[in-house]
Design an enzyme around this catalytic site. Structure first.
Site, short mmCIF file in Angstrom:
data_model
loop_
_atom_site.label_atom_id
_atom_site.label_comp_id
_atom_site.label_asym_id
_atom_site.label_seq_id
_atom_site.Cartn_x
_atom_site.Cartn_y
_atom_site.Cartn_z
N HIS A 125 0.86 -1.23 -0.04
CA HIS A 125 0.12 -0.01 0.04
C HIS A 125 1.00 1.33 0.29
O HIS A 125 0.26 2.32 -0.09
CB HIS A 125 -0.95 -0.02 1.19
CG HIS A 125 -2.34 0.52 0.95
ND1 HIS A 125 -2.44 1.72 0.15
CD2 HIS A 125 -3.47 0.19 1.28
CE1 HIS A 125 -3.75 1.96 0.05
NE2 HIS A 125 -4.29 1.09 0.73
N TYR B 38 -13.56 5.09 10.20
CA TYR B 38 -12.76 5.54 9.03
C TYR B 38 -13.32 4.87 7.78
O TYR B 38 -13.48 3.94 7.60
CB TYR B 38 -11.30 5.11 9.08
CG TYR B 38 -10.13 5.38 8.32
CD1 TYR B 38 -9.06 6.30 8.61
CD2 TYR B 38 -9.91 4.90 6.81
CE1 TYR B 38 -8.24 6.74 7.59
CE2 TYR B 38 -9.22 5.33 6.13
CZ TYR B 38 -7.98 6.26 6.41
OH TYR B 38 -7.10 6.71 5.30
N SER C 246 -12.19 5.75 3.49
CA SER C 246 -11.39 6.18 2.75
C SER C 246 -11.99 6.79 1.69
O SER C 246 -12.86 6.21 1.16
CB SER C 246 -10.10 5.25 2.43
OG SER C 246 -10.69 4.36 1.63
N THR D 244 -5.30 10.20 -0.35
CA THR D 244 -6.92 9.79 0.18
C THR D 244 -6.96 10.89 1.40
O THR D 244 -6.05 11.41 1.83
CB THR D 244 -6.92 8.33 1.10
OG1 THR D 244 -5.83 8.14 1.86
CG2 THR D 244 -6.42 7.44 -0.05
#
Length: 639
Positions: free
Chosen positions: A353, A467, A469, A480
């Site tokens: 990532h 959360y 994104s 993001t």
């Protein structure tokens, strides 16, 4: 169509398509990611804190926030803006964000890497492992070649495709200079997206280093890395002239690897890429000092990693486990991505990532799916070329001393224990989806997020940090931004549904849902425009620490820590190529929640560790969705 594609002498198409607008046409003129106003950030931060705190806690957090806004926060903000104005080629979040990922010492697998699995090929006989591996490899190489030649269609978000996604528009815009091309697209309601991450899809890997890893890319390398049974193989897929190998030759080499009956290695190297980053960095140094430099160079520079698994997929839960982590021996988690294909031709991508976000990987996945299913390079009847694969394919041999063997054994124990503690569960809600919600004029994403809040309240009787994104790829070097779906609105609505149903009429409940939908829509729009608060506060904190300042009191607030301990971490995607996506929880007492709202159903895929019960959570989500849909349909619901 077929006619416009480039053919090499071998006759196989070398490109996916030939865009008349150059791939990077819009990159120069993309708008810059805004640094939000400090007062907006503080206000948004307090809005996100409100549902998580009692009155006393909130008062304290509010005081700290306003003191920060008037004092050190203001100074840091002004420095951040000044610094941003001096770096117009990038965004204020780029440096800090790469740093955050690359300095993290936790293993990448389960903690950072995510997966997306492909839908099966609509033609069942094409889901044979060798056929699909060949076709997807060819399509992936075509994607790489198309991208590097500047012939890949630029990534554009069309708000009004009838006007902007047309040949006429493309023919005009390609003559508009790059320095202003973005404005041309903007005039027809089209938003070009940042493509600066794409080059890291190929020939790239994350190298473990003490304290901070490095991203490495070697675009000159021409070989593919193939993993099977924990063994490492490489062969060239690009020739000296830069042309792709004939598909029948790629097929022959893959067939050779699939029929190789070498035993699995006693100490599979793959496990090392699942280790703590500092531990792995020391072991890697040992590997290099022990005469494995050339072999590691082959692994690091390979086009990508193709992982061929020797078992079929049993069900969606098994699919998730396989694509999210697999067995640890047949993956190289540091590669920008692993293309995984199992015995029954089920395919997926597991990606690292730090280098990029879902947007780039999804575009790659969509193109590979479309090309490999609509223009497959070989058919199940195709004969592999009669080439000597034993010469072309090199099996990598690693020289291991006792310390390395012990390191691999320990890595395997840790990996097995981590995987053992991870649960994955999923549901499909079949009673409605996007179509019905749009008809009732509420946001599909808002309804899914509301259901998560309602479910957590039902199961654990609390509202927690959440959360979601949101891509900021509409900006130069955007990454993001966080949407904070837990709000005073979702809390009020959830409490009405879960705790005090009898007190509310169906109409009142409908009003509460609409309220949540409006607010969530606003948060989503703000985040997509770079007007969230999380990245801004992160950038200010990063700046303070990089200047060697004491951490401002604002950041030492327990409430700040709690807001950033995201018990519900959520992410959504919908694509014709993707069957499902998922990731691990980001905290040990959290849920990792991948979801998709389709036209007439909603799917959720949840991961968790033993302190949380994912199965029960999904049952609560199901019940919440049922209640919300019934209320929207005007039905009275019972508790």
């Amino acid at each position: 169509g077929r006619g416009r594609r480039g053919y090499s002498s071998a006759g196989a198409a070398e490109f996916l398509h030939r865009s008349i607008v150059p791939t990077m046409h819009y990159q120069r003129s993309l708008p810059r990611l805004p640094v939000p106003r400090l007062e907006d950030t503080i206000m948004r931060y307090l809005n996100a804190q409100k549902p998580l705190l009692n009155d006393d806690q909130f008062r304290k957090t509010e005081e700290l926030a306003h003191a920060f806004e008037k004092g050190i926060g203001r100074e840091l903000h002004e420095q951040l803006v000044a610094q941003d104005n001096q770096n117009k080629h990038t965004s204020y979040i780029t440096g800090p964000w790469f740093d955050m990922y690359l300095k993290a010492r936790e293993p990448v697998v389960l903690n950072f890497n995510a997966f997306m699995s492909f839908n099966p090929d609509p033609k069942p006989e094409y889901n044979d492992q060798l056929t699909r591996a060949t076709n997807m490899t060819v399509s992936a190489v075509r994607f790489m070649k198309t991208f590097r030649a500047g012939l890949l269609e630029p990534e554009v978000f069309h708000l009004n495709p009838e006007k902007s996604d047309t040949e006429v528009f493309k023919k005009i815009i390609r003559f508009v200079p790059s320095s202003v091309s973005w404005f041309g697209a903007y005039l027809v309601n089209a938003y070009p997206l940042d493509m600066s991450q794409y080059f890291r899809l190929f020939n790239s890997t994350r190298l473990p280093k003490l304290e901070k890893d490095e991203l490495y890319t070697d675009e000159k390398a021409k070989h593919l890395l193939v993993l099977r049974n924990g063994n490492f193989y490489v062969f060239d897929v690009i020739d000296r002239d830069g042309n792709m190998l004939k598909p029948s030759e790629i097929q022959a080499h893959l067939k050779y690897i699939l029929s190789d009956n070498s035993p699995a290695p006693a100490f599979p190297l793959g496990y090392l890429s699942s280790e703590n980053r500092d531990t792995w960095a020391s072991l890697r140094k040992n590997l290099l000092d022990n005469g494995n430099e050339e072999a590691l160079q082959k692994v690091d520079s390979a086009l990508f990693c193709l992982s061929l698994d020797d078992f079929p997929i049993k069900d969606f839960v098994h699919l998730s486990h396989t694509m999210l982590h697999g067995d640890g021996a047949n993956r190289w988690y540091d590669k920008s991505f692993n293309l995984i294909i199992t015995k029954d031709g089920t395919a997926g991508i597991n990606f690292e990532h730090s280098w990029g976000d879902g947007v780039a990987v999804l575009r790659f996945q969509n193109e590979v799916f479309k090309d490999s299913t609509k223009s497959p390079a070989i058919s199940p009847q195709s004969q592999p070329a009669s080439v000597d694969s034993s010469k072309a394919v090199q099996k990598l041999d690693f020289k291991l001393n006792d310390a390395l063997k012990a390191g691999i054994t320990k890595a395997k124990q840790k990996f097995d224990a981590a995987v053992e503690s991870l649960s994955v569960n999923m549901i499909q809600f079949q009673e409605g989806g996007k179509d019905l919600l749009k008809q009732k004029k509420v946001s599909p994403d808002a309804v899914a997020q509301l259901a998560f809040q309602m479910a957590f309240l039902r199961q654990y009787d609390q509202t927690v940090a959440t959360y979601e994104s949101c891509s900021t790829a509409a900006f130069k070097h955007g990454r993001t931004e966080t949407i904070r779906p837990a709000s005073v609105h979702t809390k009020k609505c959830s409490e009405a549904f879960v705790k005090e149903l009898s007190k509310h009429s169906t109409e009142e409940l409908q009003k509460l849902i609409v309220e949540c939908s409006k607010y969530h829509g606003r948060l989503t729009k703000e985040a997509a425009m770079g007007q969230g608060f999380d990245r801004h506060l992160f950038g200010l904190r990063y700046l303070a620490l990089s200047k060697g300042l004491a951490l401002p009191e604002f950041y030492q607030d327990q409430a700040y820590a709690r807001l950033n301990h995201n018990i519900l971490s959520t992410s959504t995607l919908v694509s014709p190529a993707v069957q499902l996506g998922g990731f691990g929880p980001v905290v040990s007492d959290g849920f990792g929640l991948g979801y998709q709202v389709q036209d007439d159903w909603i799917g959720c895929n949840v991961s968790s560790y033993p302190t949380r019960n994912g199965e029960e959570f999904l049952q609560c989500i199901y019940k919440s969705l049922e209640d919300i849909f019934n209320v929207l349909k005007g039905k009275k619901i019972g508790s």
